[in-house]
Write an enzyme that holds these catalytic residues in place. Sequence first.
Site, PDB file in Angstrom:
ATOM      1  N   CYS A  59       0.830  -1.218   0.000  1.00  0.00           N
ATOM      2  CA  CYS A  59       0.000   0.000   0.000  1.00  0.00           C
ATOM      3  C   CYS A  59       0.860   1.260   0.000  1.00  0.00           C
ATOM      4  O   CYS A  59       1.677   1.480   0.899  1.00  0.00           O
ATOM      5  CB  CYS A  59      -0.913  -0.030   1.229  1.00  0.00           C
ATOM      6  SG  CYS A  59      -1.658   1.552   1.641  1.00  0.00           S
ATOM      7  N   CYS A  62       0.379   3.495   3.002  1.00  0.00           N
ATOM      8  CA  CYS A  62       1.025   2.899   4.181  1.00  0.00           C
ATOM      9  C   CYS A  62       2.516   3.222   4.188  1.00  0.00           C
ATOM     10  O   CYS A  62       3.102   3.501   5.240  1.00  0.00           O
ATOM     11  CB  CYS A  62       0.816   1.387   4.192  1.00  0.00           C
ATOM     12  SG  CYS A  62      -0.916   0.866   4.132  1.00  0.00           S
ATOM     13  N   CYS A 414     -24.171  -3.786 -15.155  1.00  0.00           N
ATOM     14  CA  CYS A 414     -25.587  -3.673 -15.542  1.00  0.00           C
ATOM     15  C   CYS A 414     -25.755  -3.904 -17.043  1.00  0.00           C
ATOM     16  O   CYS A 414     -26.691  -4.581 -17.483  1.00  0.00           O
ATOM     17  CB  CYS A 414     -26.128  -2.293 -15.166  1.00  0.00           C
ATOM     18  SG  CYS A 414     -25.956  -1.865 -13.418  1.00  0.00           S
TER      19      CYS A 414
END
Length: 531
Positions: A59, A62, A414
């Site tokens: 990360c 991080c 969708c």
Amino acid sequence: MLFNSKLAGITALASLTLAQEQSAIAPEDSHVVKLSQDSFDSFQKENELFLAEFFAPWCGHCKTLAPHYVEAAKTLHEEYQIPIVQVDCTDNQELCMEQGIKGYPTLKVFKKNGEIVSDYQGQRSKDAIVQFMVKQSLPAVSEFTDLESLNEFLAKQKDNVIISQYFADKDSQQLNETFYNVAENLRDEYVFVNYLGDDEVKSYNISVLTPSQDPIAFEATVAEEATLKESSESLSDFIAIESKPYFGEIDGSSYELYMNADIPLAYFFYQSEEQREEYLPLFNKLGKQYRGKLNFAGLDASKYGKHAENLNLEEQFPLFAIHELESNLKFGPEQIPSEEFTEETVVELKESSIEEFVEKYLNKELSPIIKSEEIPEVQESNVIKIVGKSHDEIRFDENKDVLVKYYAPWCGHCKKMAPLYETLADIYALDEEAKEKVVIGKIDGTLNDVFGIEITGYPTLALYPAGDLSKEPIIYKGPRTLESFLQFIKENGAHGIDGAQILADNTPVEEEEEDIEEFEEDEEVPVQDEL
């Protein structure tokens, strides 16, 4: 200029390289304690207070936090004996799931041996982390034994909301425990003080002191007769209501506070400070009159005027509207364009429009403003187009099982599911009984308001069984395949219509094997990969 541009580019590149090289994992010789699934619980039970970082080594945020976190750990360990820990979520997935970790890094404060857990929302710098944790280590309640020192402390609080307790009645131990319990949970939002002297104080009292309003006392008997949990909830609710001004202000710092309230919010969009001051007496009066039923707050239209669209209203100011936050219902009165405002119309608006509107709203005499497309005169396919105006009427049809797809035009999932959904509707259209008892519908969630269902993502499929108007919608959570859809409707619909049998009865035998094979190859595999 060319030299400066190149220098800036080199500096940026160097910073990026440094961030990439910086490890998110604290060095072994640092004061950051590494915890795992096996060691976390015992550490929690042994420490009254600590800060935990839940992270992933890959990360980027991080890695940026790492040096600040390490420095904060050093200071907090050496000067205050407050531990700081790290949990690598790639190695401790179960622990991170238990703690509700949804992103990296997540910082959580653990107090009272893990009994109280809260998210750290401050800046991710060494000084900010140290200051925050030092404050957490101090008592949640400032105690005073003489009125002079108490009054000096209160005078320094300026714009802070004070929750005060005067504790002369030693028999009210239950309420005293409640006060300290609530203070621990709300210490970051309010200042809590407790006066322990006997002079000039004859009875037990908890009050909310705000900068601009008279003290409001909490009814002690409510808490004394309840359990600690119940009385804490009661006092917390009281503080949440009474700590807000009669007419507050919504901006970046207060928005969340109002959004998390359990009562509707009455907005006043104003165009200038002068206009706000003009309306202040009215809204202070209404805020006091309807305390606990409505929160009243101003909104600077020059900064936040676009928010009117979220209330289904046009950007014509000044504007007054009421928003039921839990149900998401919105109510708005007649708007008077700003150019029409004179001293006379302001008075008329105050007396006849706003007060009358609020009274009618509280008497449930108003209809909400619903964002909706127009109801289609002709349905273009077997998938019924539903809009905001027709949503409740269709889904609550007593005679039909209604499956609704909530979607957004921009949603890729969708779009992929659309042909399959059309096929589903076409199957029920093949049978006269099924046509009368099953509805397959869709609604564009970006253009229409819907109520009674929480849409957390698109597409969302919800089934409303016939005849059961009180039941919560049944949310579909299975694989997006035709077979699963048909089985879901059969098992959960009130009529038990067997769509798979309808399909079998209407499929020519010689084409059945080829059609199913082609469907599985073209549709089912990509859908499963997508999930």
